[in-house]
Every structure is written in C-alpha cells, then in structure tokens.
Design an enzyme around this catalytic site. Structure first.
Site, mmCIF file in Angstrom:
data_model
loop_
_atom_site.group_PDB
_atom_site.id
_atom_site.type_symbol
_atom_site.label_atom_id
_atom_site.label_comp_id
_atom_site.label_asym_id
_atom_site.label_seq_id
_atom_site.Cartn_x
_atom_site.Cartn_y
_atom_site.Cartn_z
ATOM 1 N N LYS A 77 0.562 -1.172 -0.420
ATOM 2 C CA LYS A 77 -0.104 -0.258 -0.150
ATOM 3 C C LYS A 77 0.664 1.552 0.117
ATOM 4 O O LYS A 77 1.997 1.255 0.804
ATOM 5 C CB LYS A 77 -0.867 0.137 1.273
ATOM 6 C CG LYS A 77 -2.351 0.863 1.485
ATOM 7 C CD LYS A 77 -3.164 1.320 2.646
ATOM 8 C CE LYS A 77 -4.029 1.580 2.631
ATOM 9 N NZ LYS A 77 -5.039 1.650 4.147
ATOM 10 N N SER A 152 -9.683 2.351 2.394
ATOM 11 C CA SER A 152 -9.403 2.814 1.956
ATOM 12 C C SER A 152 -7.915 1.933 0.833
ATOM 13 O O SER A 152 -7.601 1.859 0.218
ATOM 14 C CB SER A 152 -8.605 3.734 2.385
ATOM 15 O OG SER A 152 -7.406 2.901 3.816
ATOM 16 N N SER A 176 -9.968 -0.664 6.895
ATOM 17 C CA SER A 176 -9.344 -0.440 5.088
ATOM 18 C C SER A 176 -8.162 -1.181 5.090
ATOM 19 O O SER A 176 -8.102 -1.209 3.666
ATOM 20 C CB SER A 176 -8.610 1.032 5.890
ATOM 21 O OG SER A 176 -9.190 2.738 5.501
#
Lengths: 491, 80
Positions: A77, A152, A176
C-alpha cells in the site's frame, strides 16, 4: 506456466521456490506479466517496481536469503515508505516524493526475501472506504469492474483478488484492511494495535493506524503477519512482547470448545439480507464444528462510528499539518513575493482532495476551544465505554464475530458525494480500532442477492491475535472459501 | 478554497457534524477519556548515536534548497 504460478498461494509458492521447482525470478516475472495484462482494467497499482522486484528475486535465487515467504511477491500500500519507490499516500501533495528511508516492515520483508512488486492505490491518506478518493483515479473491483474494491486499501486487496500478487500490505485505521478484503473475497487482518511497527507508515490517525496482511488464504495472511510483527524501538507505541503464534493457529483451525460471541448490535436495518444469510450460515457451521455460540451485547458499539469520525479527523488535522510545502512534497505559488503562509495555503488547497479537506476542517472544529469537550472529549469517553464493552464481552466469549460490512461492494460513484453513506461501510470494523484489539475478515461465500463476496469478521482481545486466525481458518476450511476467487469472472 | 467549494463542503459538514454529535447522547460524565489503546507511558530508548540521513538525503525531496538548507518563501515582512 505463468498463468498457473499466479494462482498459487504464498505458502505453495514459497515451498516450490525453496525446493527449486521454480525460481523466484520466474515467479516475480509471472506476476509482473499478470500486472501488465490486467492492471489497465483493475488499476490496483500506482507504481510497478519491476527492477527492484527482479533484483530481490535474484537474491533469493542466489540463496542469499531464505525463510517461509522467500521469493513470494507482494503488493505494498502506497502509505508505507520504501526506498527506491515513490510514496504518495494517494495524494497530489506527495506526488513525485521519494522517501529517503524504509519502513520497519519493509526492512523486515526485505530480510525475509519477500519481493515487493510495487505500490498500490488507496484513498488519499487512507481516508475513505472505496479508493475513489485517490488523487490518481479509482481502483476497480475484480468481481465487477463497475464496483469499488472498498477502501482505503482497495489497491492491495484488488491486486490480491485479481492474482496480481498473492500477498499485500494494508493499513487499517477504521477498517481499511478488512472492508476491502470483505468486498473483494480476500482475507485481511488488522493485528493488535502496537503489534506491528508504524515506523514508516504515513500517519493518518496515530492512535488507530495499524498495518497488516492481505492474502487469499488465512494461512498466507498469518505467514505474512509473523514476518512483519514484533517490537520496534523506533515506534514508541510498539508492544514489547512475544508475537502471538498466528501461524500455528491458522494451520490448526480447531474450534471445538471455543466460545464465539455474536454481537447483537450488528444486524437489522441497513444490512443486506444476503450478507446476513451468509453470516448466519458461517456461525451455524462453527457450531457444528464444536464451537459454543453465545449472543453478546455491546451497547456502545452504536456510538463507535460517530466517536471515530471525531477522533480520527482530530488526529488527522494535527498529523497533516506537516504538509506545509517547505521540506518535501508539493509547493505551489512560490513566486518570491508571496509569504510562506500564502504558499502553504495555496499548496494545501491544490494538494489535498475533498475528503481530506472535510476531515481537516471537521477535526480542527472538534478540537477547537469551546467545542472540545462536547466533541473530541466526549468521543474519547465513548472510546473508554467501547473498550469496556469489549472487556465485558470477552468475559463471556473467546472471540466476537459479525459481518465485516453491512453490504457487498457498492458501485463506483454511488456514495462519492454522500460522505455519511460512505462512512457506514466501516460500521462493524471501527470498534476494534477504538479498542485496539485484533480483527480480521475472511470470506464466507457469495451473497444470494448479487453474487458478490461476503466477509466474516472475527475480533479478539488485545494480543490474542492467534484466536482470530484459528476461527477464521475454521470458517475458511468448512466453507471452502480459500477457493472462492475461482468463481470470480475472468479478467 | 473557492466560494463554490466552501458552499459545497459547508452543507456536507453540517450533515456530518449532526451525525457525529450523537456521541453527546451517551451519559459519560464520570468516565475517563481514552486517548490511546495501549496504556504506555514514558517510553525511552538509550541515548546512543545512530546512523541518520545525510544533509543531502534530507534535502533530496525539498521543493527548493540552497547552500545545504531548505529554501522557503519569506516568513517576515517584505521580500528581500
């Protein structure tokens, strides 16, 4: 060959690489080829690290590094910093920034021989539940490209779900990791807060942020968890205690006699019938396997969402003050006439997107004199009551369970201009962040309403991460959901 | 922010603020606040020199640098 390699689990890949059935370079190249073939439609990646990935794979092939995940590719990420790759956190304000240091978890993965394929898309500064708040365009859900992959960390989950990588790293502030896992039919785990170092994680809400694994199987998630977890002197909130034995728990999947608490607050209005049906089936399956099912009530969970949307924006409004256009990142309007303050304002207006602006304004308001007690202060008290609800519930049950999300994947654009509707996606995941305990999502089948994946959430007490892996592995084994992605349409 | 942007966000923020104000329904007058999930205090490390970034590395991401320092817009008064 290449098509077959990308469908293997991380555990299988590592075994075949160690046995020299296949080289780490072949495995890395197969995944890079897969990214090249499908990512124009999925858009999971913001940056592909081809050269770095192949160099690390060559180290593994040369025998310079060994371990249970040596040679296994991973999608990182873009909120985690790593040298040699840009880091944007999904924001324009960091576009083109190359961090000068590695996050602790990046160092640990490097030493373990894990091959980082690239950086994945995310909502800007991890604020969002759909990956649509990325400044670089949305990621698409591999199950239905017109839907969001959650957020997210939608990029990492979509990369794992579309066989671009067997492993991913996400970060979970309010869900997330778990919510994207649920809506993409993958596994995602938020370790105990403090269980995994936050050094090198670009901060959103420091008292809630936690990095963790994304994978297609519970065992793969546990193997990655074991690599990244453990005390780090560079993170003052890191817990100095042995890492729970999550790998043995994931291999055992034994739930006989385990007390499983079904949270009574997480059902009813707003929950999709197909989601609840799959959840109830999974609970019934656990009971058949010998688990003891008890109903538990956590009355303050009803206030977790509003408390979270005061605490997280408040911390964010402070954390994001560092983007001041002076030392790194974007600078707009520096014409040798404007003052530093004017340049800061112009830069922040140009560099931050709508959701980040909403949260900075909300957080600043909640912390301001005159409103502090009624908003931020009261939210912190509610946080105490939520932690007490957990303590009371864990006196009656070894783990708590719920659907991970109230609904399956929603459509792109559907909630983009309705922030409250977007926030509801994290209704069931937020309490564990406020409490600090570990929680994970494991697929429990497809919803009969729309044929999309449903996530089953397991929550455990602080530093009892192994309990959630044991129960999640039992759900996966009984329902065969480690093969759920085979039912996704071909990309 | 532009006026249009402010108009757009103001409406949304009112709705969000109305929703988060629900925390005030909870009777919590005698409850201690929690700022952090892990009760840690005074975390120290030994004061030993560690390798750190060079000035060059620190400045590599700067929007502007000069003479080994960050170059910033004027902070006080008129431009030089």
């Amino acid at each position: 060959m290449s098509e077959e390699l990308v469908r293997l689990s991380a555990a299988d890949l590592a075994e075949r690489i160690a046995a020299r059935d296949v080289s780490a370079v072949e495995v890395a190249q197969a995944h890079l080829d897969r990214v090249a073939a499908v990512d124009d439609r999925v858009h999971a990646f913001l940056h592909v690290n081809s050269e770095g990935a192949l160099a690390q794979a060559r180290r593994v092939d040369a025998g310079e590094v060994t371990g249970p995940l040596a040679g296994v590719p991973l999608a990182l990420k873009d909120v985690i910093v790593a040298r040699g790759m840009p880091a944007t956190a999904g924001s324009r304000i960091l576009e083109g920034w190359h961090p000068p240091y590695d996050a602790t978890i990046v160092e640990r993965m490097h030493e373990a021989g894990i091959v980082v394929l690239g950086k994945t898309n995310m909502d800007e500064f991890a604020m969002g539940s759909s990956t649509e708040h990325s400044a670089y365009g949305p990621t698409h859900n591999p199950w239905d490209l017109s839907r969001t992959p959650g957020g997210s960390g939608g990029g990492s989950s979509a990369a794992v779900a579309s066989y671009e990588a067997p492993l991913g790293i996400g970060t979970d502030t309010g869900g997330s990791i778990r919510q994207p896992a649920a809506v993409t039919g993958t596994v995602g785990a938020k370790p105990t807060y403090g269980g995994v170092s936050r050094y090198g994680l670009i901060a959103f809400s420091s008292s809630l942020d936690q990095a963790g694994p994304c994978a297609r199987t519970v065992l793969d998630a546990a193997l990655l968890h074991a690599v990244i977890a453990g005390h780090d002197p560079r993170d003052s909130t890191s817990i100095d205690a042995p890492v729970p034995d999550v790998v043995s728990a994931a291999r055992s999947a034994e739930v006989s006699g385990v007390r499983i608490g079904v949270v009574s607050q997480f059902k009813g209005e707003g929950y999709q019938p197909g989601v609840l049906a799959r959840f109830d089936e999974a609970v019934a399956t656990l009971e058949k396997m010998g688990a003891e099912i008890v109903e538990v009530s956590c009355p303050h969970f009803d206030y977790a969402l509003p408390a979270y949307y005061l605490i997280a924006p408040s911390e964010a409004s402070s954390n994001l003050a560092r983007y001041d256009a002076m030392r790194y990142g974007l600078r707009v309007g520096d014409d040798d006439v404007r003052s530093a303050e004017e340049v800061m304002a112009l830069t922040r207006d140009a560099g931050f997107g709508d959701e980040v602006k909403r949260r900075i304004i909300l957080g600043t308001y909640a912390l301001s004199a005159g409103y502090y007690d009624a908003y931020y202060g009261q939210a912190q008290k509610v946080r105490t009551l939520i932690a007490r609800d957990f303590s009371d519930a864990f006196a009656k049950a070894d783990v708590l369970v719920s659907p991970t999300t109230p609904t399956t994947a929603f459509s792109l654009g559907e909630r983009l201009d309705d922030p409250l509707a977007m926030y509801l996606a994290d209704l069931c995941t937020i309490p564990s962040n406020l409490y600090g305990g570990p929680a994970m999502s494991v697929p429990c089948g497809l919803s009969s309403d729309d044929g999309l994946p449903v996530g089953f959430q397991v929550m455990a007490p602080v530093m009892a991460d192994e309990r959630m892996y044991r129960v999640a592995a039992a759900v996966e084994a009984a329902l065969g959901t480690d093969r759920l992605l085979e039912q996704a349409p071909a990309l | 922010m532009t006026d249009d942007e402010l108009d757009h966000l103001a409406g949304q923020l009112s709705v969000i603020l109305g929703a988060v104000a629900r925390v005030q329904e909870v009777a919590a007058a005698d409850i201690a606040p929690t700022s952090h999930a892990v009760p840690l205090t005074n975390v120290f490390r030994t004061d030993t020199p560690q390798p750190c970034l060079t000035a060059e590395e620190s400045l590599a991401g700067a929007p502007a640098a000069e003479d080994g320092r960050f170059r910033v817009p004027q902070i006080l008064g008129d431009p030089q």
